[in-house]
Enzyme design. Structure first.
Site, short mmCIF file in Angstrom:
data_model
loop_
_atom_site.label_atom_id
_atom_site.label_comp_id
_atom_site.label_asym_id
_atom_site.label_seq_id
_atom_site.Cartn_x
_atom_site.Cartn_y
_atom_site.Cartn_z
N SER A 170 -7.65 6.55 -0.55
CA SER A 170 -7.37 5.13 -0.57
C SER A 170 -8.39 4.48 0.36
CB SER A 170 -5.94 4.84 -0.10
OG SER A 170 -5.70 3.45 -0.06
N SER A 171 -9.22 3.63 -0.18
CA SER A 171 -10.35 3.08 0.58
C SER A 171 -9.88 2.25 1.77
CB SER A 171 -11.23 2.21 -0.32
OG SER A 171 -11.76 2.95 -1.39
N GLN A 172 -10.77 2.07 2.73
CA GLN A 172 -10.49 1.25 3.90
C GLN A 172 -10.17 -0.17 3.46
OE1 GLN A 172 -13.86 0.70 6.45
NE2 GLN A 172 -12.63 0.09 8.20
N PRO A 173 -9.04 -0.74 3.89
CA PRO A 173 -8.65 -2.08 3.43
C PRO A 173 -9.69 -3.16 3.67
CG PRO A 173 -6.77 -0.99 4.41
CD PRO A 173 -7.96 -0.09 4.66
N ARG A 196 0.83 -1.21 0.00
CA ARG A 196 0.00 0.00 0.00
C ARG A 196 0.86 1.26 0.00
NH1 ARG A 196 -4.55 1.93 4.50
NH2 ARG A 196 -6.03 2.83 3.01
#
Length: 392
Positions: free
Chosen positions: A75-78, A44
């Protein structure tokens, strides 16, 4: 920085990545070896600048600034990314279309899952974000191409696609995506209904698209020619409103009326719900059975209203009424809204109070009149009880 320090920093990021993946596996969010390996193999930090491994691999959405320091993308929540990737069920060799490149991190995961024989086309409407994502993916050597375009049009040059995923909240599925989808394709997209997003894994059933799983989520809104303005009303302090209301089709009461109703509120426990998934299912049930009802979702600041957080309900000229995720019933003002909300709630209870795992969304082309359909620009949406529990 010398080689030893650089290697030590890389090891720290790798350890943080492994801890995050392990946590998602233990929680049952990651369920397949393929998705686990994709997250372990995709750094990431190559897409999200951060001073520490802990910040880069925090299970949060990370905003990214552009050249002028303004908010550019996220960046979206994993965990949400993992849920959607499990819903998507990518296989090696699949052709994948992504709507909303963001930082490029999700496109890199998609490329790992589709493998060397597959392909990923990612569409991003913001030129600066598209360029940054393309650069990051190229440095990674990922088999993904970023295109600066309106996601409503998909990317016809790469069609047909085995899998299509949207990482932005959409009010409806554009026709172009259905046209560009292969016969047995899966489309995963966060459908925005009544101010909340529901990641839905859609499959063809005849001429319809039917979900096999639904997950509540939250994403940035779709931009471009099919974007729709959020319908919201806040009452009270602008920085910390006592109540915020959201509606479909602009059906919001006047703020002066709401302020007056709030002075006449009463609450009671209507039914004990068994969790957020059950309440979200009721919200969808209410939204799609709204003929003659003005349906609203609310967020309460908790100051004297009897609850804090979300609720869903209806309103009329005399007042409004809500049901919270715990099953609490709150009534404000007069009118028939409370009785009508109780009636819909009773219907849902009589149907077995299905939660999201026992429900499905159906998209049908065109504007369908009649009970049980929520009309949108391209499709009408219905919410149904599934015959068997569905899993993402």
């Amino acid at each position: 920085m010398d080689g030893a320090h650089l290697a030590g920093g890389q090891d720290a990021f790798a350890r943080a990545r492994q801890r995050l993946v392990q946590s998602m596996v233990q929680q049952g969010i990651i369920r397949t070896i393929a998705v686990e390996r994709a997250f372990l193999a995709t750094p990431r930090e190559a897409f999200v600048p951060g001073p520490s491994p802990g910040e880069v691999y925090a299970d949060t959405t990370i905003p990214i600034s552009g050249r002028l320091g303004e908010w550019l993308t996220t960046s979206s929540q994993p965990t949400m990314m993992a849920i959607m990737l499990e819903q998507l069920d990518i296989r090696p060799g699949h052709r994948v279309l992504e709507i909303g490149s963001g930082t490029g991190y999700n496109a890199a995961l998609l490329a790992h899952l589709s493998g060397a024989e597959g392909s990923v086309d990612s569409v991003e409407i913001d030129g600066e974000a598209a360029a940054a994502a393309s650069t990051a993916l190229a440095r990674m050597g990922a088999n993904a191409r970023v295109h600066h375009a309106d996601g409503a049009d998909g990317w016809p040059a790469g069609a047909p696609y085995d899998r299509i995923i949207a990482t932005v909240s959409i009010p409806d599925m554009p026709d172009a995506w259905a046209v560009q989808a292969a016969t047995d394709a899966v489309i995963v997209a966060p459908l925005n209904i009544l101010g909340c997003d529901y990641s839905s894994a859609l499959h063809r059933e005849g001429d319809d698209w039917l979900s096999s799983s639904i997950e509540a989520c939250a994403f940035v809104r779709f931009q471009g020619r099919l974007a729709e303005r959020e319908r919201r009303l806040s009452v009270g302090d602008p920085d910390a409103p006592a109540l915020a209301l959201y509606a479909e089709a602009g059906q919001l009461p006047l703020s002066a009326d709401v302020a007056q109703w709030l002075d006449a509120g009463v609450g009671e426990m209507l039914a004990r719900l068994r969790g957020r998934s059950e309440w979200e299912a009721f919200a969808l049930w209410l939204a799609t059975r709204s003929q003659g009802l003005r349906v609203i979702r609310a967020t309460s600041g908790g100051r004297g209203l009897g609850w804090s957080g979300p609720a869903v309900g209806v309103w009329d000229e005399g007042g409004m009424a809500f049901i919270t995720p715990t099953g609490q019933f709150a009534r404000f003002g007069a009118g028939s809204s409370a009785e009508r909300l109780r009636a819909v709630f009773a219907d849902w209870m009589n149907a077995g109070a299905p939660d999201l795992s026992r429900s499905r969304l159906r998209l049908r082309r065109g504007q369908i009149e009649g009970a049980g359909w929520l009309k949108r620009r391209c499709h009408s949406i219905s919410f149904e009880k599934a015959t068997e529990p569905k899993h993402c």
